[in-house]
Scaffold this motif. Structure first.
Motif, PDB file in Angstrom:
ATOM      1  N   SER A 105     -35.722 -15.092  38.448  1.00 35.10           N
ATOM      2  CA  SER A 105     -34.880 -14.527  39.208  1.00 35.10           C
ATOM      3  C   SER A 105     -33.807 -14.545  40.466  1.00 35.10           C
ATOM      4  CB  SER A 105     -35.320 -12.743  39.212  1.00 35.10           C
ATOM      5  OG  SER A 105     -36.216 -12.478  38.074  1.00 35.10           O
ATOM      6  N   TYR A 106     -34.699 -16.145  40.737  1.00 38.31           N
ATOM      7  CA  TYR A 106     -33.839 -16.563  41.528  1.00 38.31           C
ATOM      8  C   TYR A 106     -33.479 -18.545  42.068  1.00 38.31           C
ATOM      9  CZ  TYR A 106     -36.730 -12.843  44.379  1.00 38.31           C
ATOM     10  OH  TYR A 106     -37.083 -11.539  44.606  1.00 38.31           O
ATOM     11  N   GLY A 107     -32.265 -18.167  43.204  1.00 39.86           N
ATOM     12  CA  GLY A 107     -32.484 -19.753  42.783  1.00 39.86           C
ATOM     13  C   GLY A 107     -33.307 -20.228  43.687  1.00 39.86           C
ATOM     14  N   VAL A 108     -33.817 -21.453  43.345  1.00 44.41           N
ATOM     15  CA  VAL A 108     -35.025 -21.699  44.165  1.00 44.41           C
ATOM     16  C   VAL A 108     -34.720 -23.662  44.938  1.00 44.41           C
ATOM     17  CG1 VAL A 108     -37.291 -22.841  43.552  1.00 44.41           C
ATOM     18  CG2 VAL A 108     -36.473 -20.813  42.362  1.00 44.41           C
ATOM     19  N   LEU A 109     -35.695 -23.655  46.172  1.00 47.60           N
ATOM     20  CA  LEU A 109     -35.501 -24.863  46.539  1.00 47.60           C
ATOM     21  C   LEU A 109     -36.632 -25.797  45.753  1.00 47.60           C
ATOM     22  CD1 LEU A 109     -35.236 -23.382  50.453  1.00 47.60           C
ATOM     23  CD2 LEU A 109     -33.370 -24.284  48.200  1.00 47.60           C
ATOM     24  N   ASP A 110     -35.805 -26.980  46.117  1.00 45.48           N
ATOM     25  CA  ASP A 110     -37.330 -28.347  45.915  1.00 45.48           C
ATOM     26  C   ASP A 110     -36.879 -28.779  46.971  1.00 45.48           C
ATOM     27  OD1 ASP A 110     -37.669 -30.730  45.218  1.00 45.48           O
ATOM     28  OD2 ASP A 110     -36.507 -31.108  43.352  1.00 45.48           O
ATOM     29  N   LEU A 111     -38.253 -29.539  47.575  1.00 42.65           N
ATOM     30  CA  LEU A 111     -38.480 -29.258  48.718  1.00 42.65           C
ATOM     31  C   LEU A 111     -38.711 -31.181  49.205  1.00 42.65           C
ATOM     32  CD1 LEU A 111     -41.076 -26.743  49.756  1.00 42.65           C
ATOM     33  CD2 LEU A 111     -38.578 -26.240  49.709  1.00 42.65           C
ATOM     34  N   GLU A 138     -31.094 -23.155  39.665  1.00 44.40           N
ATOM     35  CA  GLU A 138     -30.916 -21.759  39.264  1.00 44.40           C
ATOM     36  C   GLU A 138     -31.431 -21.476  38.363  1.00 44.40           C
ATOM     37  OE1 GLU A 138     -28.744 -17.980  41.339  1.00 44.40           O
ATOM     38  OE2 GLU A 138     -28.597 -20.461  41.881  1.00 44.40           O
ATOM     39  N   LYS A 139     -32.247 -20.087  38.982  1.00 47.66           N
ATOM     40  CA  LYS A 139     -33.151 -19.127  37.848  1.00 47.66           C
ATOM     41  C   LYS A 139     -33.780 -20.055  37.224  1.00 47.66           C
ATOM     42  CE  LYS A 139     -30.161 -15.200  38.686  1.00 47.66           C
ATOM     43  NZ  LYS A 139     -29.600 -14.243  37.660  1.00 47.66           N
ATOM     44  N   PRO A 140     -34.735 -21.140  37.519  1.00 46.77           N
ATOM     45  CA  PRO A 140     -35.274 -22.141  36.876  1.00 46.77           C
ATOM     46  C   PRO A 140     -36.388 -21.104  35.477  1.00 46.77           C
ATOM     47  CG  PRO A 140     -35.966 -22.178  38.767  1.00 46.77           C
ATOM     48  CD  PRO A 140     -35.067 -21.258  38.748  1.00 46.77           C
ATOM     49  N   LYS A 141     -37.008 -21.750  34.876  1.00 48.59           N
ATOM     50  CA  LYS A 141     -38.118 -21.520  33.676  1.00 48.59           C
ATOM     51  C   LYS A 141     -39.395 -21.509  34.823  1.00 48.59           C
ATOM     52  CE  LYS A 141     -36.398 -22.298  29.517  1.00 48.59           C
ATOM     53  NZ  LYS A 141     -36.357 -23.385  27.994  1.00 48.59           N
ATOM     54  N   LEU A 142     -39.931 -20.788  34.479  1.00 50.40           N
ATOM     55  CA  LEU A 142     -41.150 -21.040  35.577  1.00 50.40           C
ATOM     56  C   LEU A 142     -41.423 -22.614  35.617  1.00 50.40           C
ATOM     57  CD1 LEU A 142     -43.588 -20.247  36.774  1.00 50.40           C
ATOM     58  CD2 LEU A 142     -44.800 -19.131  34.754  1.00 50.40           C
ATOM     59  N   GLU A 143     -42.065 -22.535  34.310  1.00 54.90           N
ATOM     60  CA  GLU A 143     -42.455 -24.283  33.999  1.00 54.90           C
ATOM     61  C   GLU A 143     -41.397 -25.763  34.736  1.00 54.90           C
ATOM     62  OE1 GLU A 143     -41.083 -23.031  29.956  1.00 54.90           O
ATOM     63  OE2 GLU A 143     -41.892 -22.326  32.128  1.00 54.90           O
ATOM     64  N   ASP A 144     -40.515 -25.377  34.672  1.00 51.54           N
ATOM     65  CA  ASP A 144     -39.691 -26.147  35.622  1.00 51.54           C
ATOM     66  C   ASP A 144     -39.153 -25.752  37.148  1.00 51.54           C
ATOM     67  OD1 ASP A 144     -39.189 -26.810  32.672  1.00 51.54           O
ATOM     68  OD2 ASP A 144     -37.726 -25.838  32.679  1.00 51.54           O
ATOM     69  N   ALA A 145     -39.823 -24.443  37.942  1.00 46.43           N
ATOM     70  CA  ALA A 145     -39.621 -23.777  39.008  1.00 46.43           C
ATOM     71  C   ALA A 145     -40.739 -25.589  40.279  1.00 46.43           C
ATOM     72  CB  ALA A 145     -40.434 -23.163  39.340  1.00 46.43           C
ATOM     73  N   PRO A 146     -39.454 -26.335  41.011  1.00 48.18           N
ATOM     74  CA  PRO A 146     -39.796 -26.991  41.704  1.00 48.18           C
ATOM     75  C   PRO A 146     -40.803 -26.296  42.586  1.00 48.18           C
ATOM     76  CG  PRO A 146     -37.817 -26.839  42.363  1.00 48.18           C
ATOM     77  CD  PRO A 146     -37.884 -26.326  41.026  1.00 48.18           C
ATOM     78  N   SER A 147     -40.495 -25.232  43.148  1.00 47.81           N
ATOM     79  CA  SER A 147     -41.575 -24.735  43.905  1.00 47.81           C
ATOM     80  C   SER A 147     -41.293 -22.821  43.929  1.00 47.81           C
ATOM     81  CB  SER A 147     -41.063 -24.846  45.226  1.00 47.81           C
ATOM     82  OG  SER A 147     -39.823 -24.090  45.998  1.00 47.81           O
ATOM     83  N   ASN A 148     -41.773 -22.056  45.150  1.00 51.38           N
ATOM     84  CA  ASN A 148     -41.832 -20.632  44.529  1.00 51.38           C
ATOM     85  C   ASN A 148     -41.354 -20.314  45.455  1.00 51.38           C
ATOM     86  OD1 ASN A 148     -43.890 -20.567  46.580  1.00 51.38           O
ATOM     87  ND2 ASN A 148     -44.902 -19.104  45.547  1.00 51.38           N
ATOM     88  N   LEU A 149     -40.264 -21.572  46.184  1.00 53.05           N
ATOM     89  CA  LEU A 149     -39.401 -20.878  47.863  1.00 53.05           C
ATOM     90  C   LEU A 149     -37.918 -20.571  47.334  1.00 53.05           C
ATOM     91  CD1 LEU A 149     -39.796 -20.967  50.752  1.00 53.05           C
ATOM     92  CD2 LEU A 149     -39.175 -23.132  50.894  1.00 53.05           C
ATOM     93  N   ALA A 150     -37.724 -18.911  47.158  1.00 53.64           N
ATOM     94  CA  ALA A 150     -36.480 -17.984  46.957  1.00 53.64           C
ATOM     95  C   ALA A 150     -35.402 -18.547  47.909  1.00 53.64           C
ATOM     96  CB  ALA A 150     -37.006 -17.463  45.587  1.00 53.64           C
ATOM     97  N   VAL A 151     -34.408 -18.410  47.509  1.00 52.33           N
ATOM     98  CA  VAL A 151     -32.682 -18.308  48.305  1.00 52.33           C
ATOM     99  C   VAL A 151     -32.365 -17.112  47.630  1.00 52.33           C
ATOM    100  CG1 VAL A 151     -30.220 -19.024  48.997  1.00 52.33           C
ATOM    101  CG2 VAL A 151     -31.770 -20.763  47.959  1.00 52.33           C
TER     102      VAL A 151
END
Length: 297
Positions: A171-177, A192-205
């Motif tokens: 549901s969010y834009g997510v940061l790749d740290l 922007e709004k990644p699938k769970l398996e593709d999310a680089p982190s759970n740190l959302a903008v």
């Protein structure tokens, strides 16, 4: 270029369709959280951070928003005549100095990036803040003030960020740290709004930004992205590639998504409980409601 942030953009052109029928005649930003409109919370937060110039990106049907920050001579005279000094102080906090607020029209709904770009001529070659009034943040030190203080160390571009549950990352834009330095993180990518398996982190903008004028130039040169809109995320992400100067800031505070009905109700309860004049009655009511629900189960 100065590192001082004195200008802020408030994108308020949206139709607020999730709050129909109320928003048929009342701009969503004027809807009240306890006894203050959403936009007042954003303005107060910006003032606390040292913002001096307030730029509203509006659209048709937002005249009530413009009137809210103007003086109300008849109401002021009535309160003065009745010696209601406390209410006069409350009213005074909603008034803005002549010239402090500017209004710019966004005549096409082309996204957040386009809304910010509409303010470009008033922003000039200075860093600026962007506040989304839907995101209301309850904090001892206002969120944007926290960010401005951190920005003095980093410069560049900064986005407010918070940890979200893994099942909510889409549901969010997510940061790749790139590097995690505690409250401040350096960023090597934004998804922007990644699938769970593709999310680089759970740190959302979330809806607070401090941006360099270069972001406006990036929007100038962009083609429309997802949904046929100019995405602010894309313009910020280009700064990662070009200048490697994008940071996330883990703010201290509780954020409420007042763009949703559920979030608005949660915020109403939280801000009501934070008020000494309302706390006791509201606590008793909530306790009675929960007791009745348990008894009915």
């Amino acid at each position: 270029m100065s590192n001082k942030v004195t200008k802020a953009v408030f994108p308020v052109a949206g139709l607020g369709t999730r709050f129909l029928p109320a928003t048929k005649s009342v701009p969503k930003e004027i809807m009240t959280l306890v006894d203050r409109p959403l936009i007042q919370y954003a303005i107060d937060e910006a003032r606390a951070a040292g913002i001096e110039e307030f730029i509203f990106v509006t659209s048709r049907g937002k005249s009530a928003l413009e009137d809210y920050f103007d003086r109300a001579p008849e109401l002021e005279a009535n309160l003065k005549a009745k010696n209601k000094t406390d209410l006069m102080k409350v009213l005074d906090s909603t008034n803005m100095d002549s010239g402090a607020i500017a209004y710019v029209r966004q005549n096409q709904a082309l996204g957040l990036g386009h809304a910010v770009w509409c303010a470009r001529r008033l922003l000039g070659n200075e860093p600026f803040a962007v506040l989304l009034p839907d995101d209301v943040i309850q904090a001892d030190k206002p969120c944007l003030q926290q960010m401005v203080e951190a920005y003095q160390e980093t410069g560049g571009n900064m986005v407010a960020a918070m940890e979200v549950p893994q099942d909510r990352v889409s549901s969010y834009g997510v940061l790749d740290l790139k590097e995690d330095m505690g409250n401040i993180v350096s960023v090597k990518g934004m998804v922007e709004k990644p699938k769970l398996e593709d999310a680089p982190s759970n740190l959302a903008v979330i809806g607070r930004y401090i941006l360099s004028p270069k972001v406006l130039q990036n929007i100038d040169n962009m083609e429309t992205g997802a949904g046929g809109e100019l995405q602010l995320t894309d313009a910020i992400a280009k700064e990662i590639t070009d200048s490697d100067n994008v940071y996330g800031y883990r703010f201290k505070g509780e954020r409420y998504d007042c763009g949703s009905k559920s979030g608005f109700l949660q915020a109403t309860v939280a801000f009501g409980l934070a008020r000494p004049d309302l706390r006791d009655d509201l606590e008793h009511y909530l306790e009675d409601v929960m007791a009745a629900r348990k008894a009915a189960q």
